[in-house]
Scaffold this active site. Sequence first.
Site, PDB file in Angstrom:
ATOM      1  N   HIS A 111       0.842  -1.209   0.000  1.00  0.00           N
ATOM      2  CA  HIS A 111       0.000   0.000   0.000  1.00  0.00           C
ATOM      3  C   HIS A 111       0.876   1.258   0.000  1.00  0.00           C
ATOM      4  CE1 HIS A 111      -2.781  -2.909   2.093  1.00  0.00           C
ATOM      5  NE2 HIS A 111      -3.581  -2.435   1.165  1.00  0.00           N
ATOM      6  N   GLY A 155      -3.144  -1.750  -7.175  1.00  0.00           N
ATOM      7  CA  GLY A 155      -2.006  -2.661  -7.304  1.00  0.00           C
ATOM      8  C   GLY A 155      -2.257  -3.774  -8.314  1.00  0.00           C
TER       9      GLY A 155
END
Length: 262
Positions: free
Chosen positions: A18, A127
Amino acid sequence: MSETKAFVPTMGALHAGHLSLIEIAKSFSSNVVVSIFVNPLQFENPDDLATYPRDLDRDIAKAREAGATEIWSPTYDEIYPGEIAPISSGDLGKKYEGVGREGHFDGVLTVVDRLFKHIAPQWAVFGEKDFQQLFIIKRWVKSHNIPVEIVAAPLIRDLDGLALSSRNVRLSREDRKAALVISRALRQATSERSIESARDRLHDVLTSEPGFTLDYAEIINEDNFEPATSSRKGRALVAGWVNGVRLLDNMPMSSKSKVVAE
Ligand code: PAF
């Protein structure tokens, strides 16, 4: 000129993966908004939702440290104030991750839509770890002319090769050893010359580890998410369980795998 915003949506339990998204977001705008919301709509399994790791204070501190300028952790009612009309993720939403997780990708699109409407970012970073999610979001943004640029961030691995995931904290040392079969299988398969031998290698290596239960392993074409017919634009996807913990990973064909540790 009005202020721009780069957005990183998360469900908390922030890890180095993250933080790398926040880092990328900073290269697009000096305003980086991070949301932290565990979205019940995308969990088909109540136990998985109940045990999903949550530590808001730690997440806020980590996001700030990484450079988030605004953090939003809405309540359920703020996101879903009234009736919910889920957004359809189409046929692809029922394949791979969608097979055993009915409504999962509809839940993801529904929350992303609400987050985008509230934050109105110019960029949103997702992602590549959740490769099918990224594909479905990109396709939905394009087909609905949503004015947000979707930025793909590379998957991050620990030094031992395990793809970073919030669920990894649930793995014991033994579980982790078994889980490493995934990156091993991906590395070996993606360096095979033909797509047929890559598929065989992927299955052979994955099924050689008794501690790993395979859900699916496939090599898809990155352009259309159909099974790949050649290595060009191919990406190997794997999902399965180690001791009840669901793990996902993927790797482009012929890649030199990146290893970036926390
Ligand atoms: O990838 C995630 O963490 C979630 O699916 C997302 C995009 C934050 C939506 O809840």
